[in-house]
Design a protein around this motif. Structure first.
Motif, short mmCIF file in Angstrom:
data_model
loop_
_atom_site.label_atom_id
_atom_site.label_comp_id
_atom_site.label_asym_id
_atom_site.label_seq_id
_atom_site.Cartn_x
_atom_site.Cartn_y
_atom_site.Cartn_z
N SER A 32 -2.20 -0.20 4.61
CA SER A 32 -3.31 0.83 3.96
C SER A 32 -2.04 2.38 4.88
O SER A 32 -2.96 3.25 3.47
CB SER A 32 -5.10 1.20 4.54
OG SER A 32 -4.79 1.20 5.95
N ALA A 33 -2.11 2.27 5.31
CA ALA A 33 -0.83 3.39 6.01
C ALA A 33 -0.15 3.83 4.22
O ALA A 33 0.55 5.16 3.91
CB ALA A 33 -0.61 3.90 7.14
N ILE B 277 0.37 6.74 -2.40
CA ILE B 277 -0.56 7.17 -4.23
C ILE B 277 -0.50 8.71 -3.87
O ILE B 277 -0.71 9.50 -4.54
CB ILE B 277 -2.60 6.76 -3.52
CG1 ILE B 277 -2.10 5.04 -3.90
CG2 ILE B 277 -3.12 8.12 -4.16
CD1 ILE B 277 -3.68 4.49 -3.85
N ASN B 278 -0.94 8.92 -2.30
CA ASN B 278 0.00 10.95 -2.49
C ASN B 278 1.02 11.44 -2.71
O ASN B 278 0.54 12.47 -3.55
CB ASN B 278 -0.18 11.10 -0.53
CG ASN B 278 0.61 12.19 -0.05
OD1 ASN B 278 -0.08 13.27 -0.34
ND2 ASN B 278 1.74 12.08 0.11
N GLY C 168 -1.32 4.26 1.32
CA GLY C 168 -2.08 6.19 1.54
C GLY C 168 -0.94 6.84 0.88
O GLY C 168 -1.19 7.94 -0.12
N MET C 169 0.24 6.68 1.48
CA MET C 169 0.99 7.46 0.92
C MET C 169 1.85 7.14 -0.40
O MET C 169 2.27 8.21 -0.67
CB MET C 169 2.23 7.22 2.09
CG MET C 169 3.71 8.92 2.19
SD MET C 169 2.62 10.49 2.27
CE MET C 169 1.70 10.30 4.18
#
Lengths: 260, 281
Positions: free
Chosen positions: A27-28, A34-35, A31-32
């Protein structure tokens, strides 16, 4: 070679620790990715409305982002300890490393891993591969230039975090200087002129992290390649000197902790 | 020392009054805390100044290269003041989802829940204090920067007041959404990546760096249909506009989103409370 094996073993151990929590790891990373993708969407929106700004287009900014994301991702992924150094100095947590045979600074920087960095690196490589239409030579240059930019990111993080040896607490200041470097590095170089440009090749080395690598990817120039090499050696020297001189001022904390 | 006495009588009104006093008490304590560490808040101004400097260079180059006096109805000075307002909203965000996340995973939430005053009220009081101090400081830093770089622009007192009120409602909506994300820790291991995505999506679709009026038509329409535009773009545009024609639409969107998000998070909180387990040790 010994140092490379030591670093590799540490990175592998860190990776296995983070993979113990697989869902959190993925997920990390996701998440990055997508960021970073959202920032590229911002630029896509911008260049959809204004196709070129002073000769700069969407492909140029994609290359800037691919180099910066890859380099920063590798820096925090492989040497995350460099980015948390200030708080560890302030808490007097270096004692453990001082008594070990390996170089203190190397041991400190590879002892931490920021999982989200792998998301940055993955994003950078993917964007370069799919959006920058690279030739095989471009790909080779991209790998080399990203590793150089990684070295400068890590050196910069060590230098600004080492300010804690003098100021006591330097977490906020070092975070902001690193944030400043990333901010300047991810915008077109042509926006900045005069004294600001001097700053971007010295105090906040965005020129060495992004501008020169990007111009070399556009068109290889041995003169600029040598400037980049000199900048990299300079960055490492400043980092090692700042840390070594600062370490003489280091005071141990009285915090008792168990390392298992 | 601020104290909260009694539950304020019976019934909904009494409970609401008591909650308000709890929020006020936490607000005052955290406001003092923020004031004690004003230097730390001031250092945050460096980030904002760097961002505004870079964005100003970008927009100056864009206006110069386009050879236009206005883009999407905005002059260069209006774009820079727009960025001050939108950046103030974004950089004043309080990432308290991480605290809730930690409370849930460590089981500390079980202890927090039995304290008088309520877990959400405590977080809201603390959030409001921190957010308002940061927002005011960001407006100050951004305002000085804009004055020095592009000068003053005409702003009516009524649009300014209504715009700032809309920002306050948007902060409340932001609190509810972040609370919902933090409570997600009851179902997933780590909510930090969800929070990161929330902040980034809201930044882009909220028109943080590019006013939504400059988006391509289709994406602009999608952005306007979501609450982020009302939270970030709406108040900034209102302050810069000369009339109040957009006020009803803006407050309808903010109010509707707040009611919807509030209802969902209220339900989530109820379900989450039934899943609380305390760790031993």
């Amino acid at each position: 070679m010994n140092v490379v094996r030591f670093t590799g073993a540490y990175v592998w151990a860190n990776l296995r620790i983070t993979l113990a929590y697989r869902a959190a790891f993925f997920s990390a990373v996701l998440g990055m990715v997508i960021n970073d993708a959202i920032w590229v969407v911002f630029w896509w929106l911008f260049f959809t409305r204004f196709p070129s700004v002073d000769g700069y287009g969407f492909r140029d900014i994609v290359i800037v982002w691919s180099i910066c994301a890859t380099a920063f991702g590798l820096a925090v992924g492989l040497a995350g300890g460099a980015f948390t150094l200030a708080s560890r100095i302030a808490r007097g947590e270096l004692d453990f490393y001082l008594v070990l045979p390996k170089p203190v600074i190397l041991h400190l920087v590879v002892s931490r891993m920021d999982t989200s960095g792998w998301g940055d690196a993955l994003f950078g490589v993917a964007v370069f591969a799919f959006l920058a239409s690279p030739t095989p030579m471009d790909a080779v240059a991209f790998v080399g230039l990203s590793l150089i930019a990684t070295t400068i990111f890590v050196s910069y993080a060590i230098a600004v975090n080492s300010l804690a040896f003098w100021t006591g607490r330097a977490e906020t200041l070092s975070d902001q200087l690193i944030f400043g470097l990333i901010t300047f590095a991810t915008y077109p170089e042509k926006l900045f002129t005069g004294a600001v440009k001097v700053v971007l090749y010295t105090v906040v080395p965005a020129g060495f992290v992004a501008y020169i690598p990007v111009s070399l990817l556009h068109e290889w120039d041995w003169g600029w390649a040598l400037v980049l090499l000199a900048g990299t050696i300079g960055s490492i020297s400043v980092a090692v000197t700042t840390f070594t001189v600062g370490l003489r001022r280091y005071q141990s904390g009285n915090l008792t902790a168990m390392r298992a | 020392m601020t104290s909260v006495r009694g539950r304020g009588g019976r019934g909904v009104v009494g409970i609401a009054a008591y909650r308000m006093r709890v929020i006020q008490a936490y607000f005052v304590v955290h406001l003092r805390d923020q004031m004690a560490y004003l230097g730390e808040v001031a250092l945050g101004g460096i980030i904002l100044a760097v961002l505004l400097f870079v964005l100003t260079q970008l927009w100056q180059a864009t206006f110069r290269f386009q050879g236009a006096h206005t883009l999407g109805g905005y002059t260069l000075a209006q774009v820079i003041w727009y960025l001050v307002l939108t950046e103030a909203f974004i950089t004043s965000r309080v990432a308290f989802a991480r605290k809730i996340d930690t409370d849930v995973r460590t089981g500390d939430l079980a202890y927090a829940l039995v304290r008088p005053g309520g877990y959400v009220s405590a977080h809201f009081g603390a959030y409001l204090a921190e957010r308002l101090v940061r927002f005011a400081f960001a407006l100050l830093v951004g305002g000085v920067f804009a004055l020095l770089s592009v000068g003053a622009i005409p702003v009516g007192p009524v649009p300014l007041l209504v715009g700032l009120t809309a920002s306050l409602v948007a902060m409340l909506l932001d609190f509810v959404m972040v609370l919902g994300i933090g409570l997600g820790a009851f179902w997933i291991e780590d909510t930090s990546s969800i929070y990161l995505i929330y902040t980034r999506v809201s930044m882009i679709l909220g028109g943080l760096l590019i006013p939504i009026d400059l988006f391509p038509d289709t994406i602009g329409a999608i952005a306007r249909a979501l609450p982020f535009a009302a939270m970030i773009h709406g108040p900034a545009r209102l302050v810069l506009s000369s009339g109040l024609a957009e006020v009803p639409g803006l407050f309808t969107m903010l109010g509707g989103s707040l009611a919807l998000a509030g209802g969902l998070v209220w339900w989530e909180y109820g379900v989450a409370r039934r899943r609380v387990t305390a760790q031993g040790g």
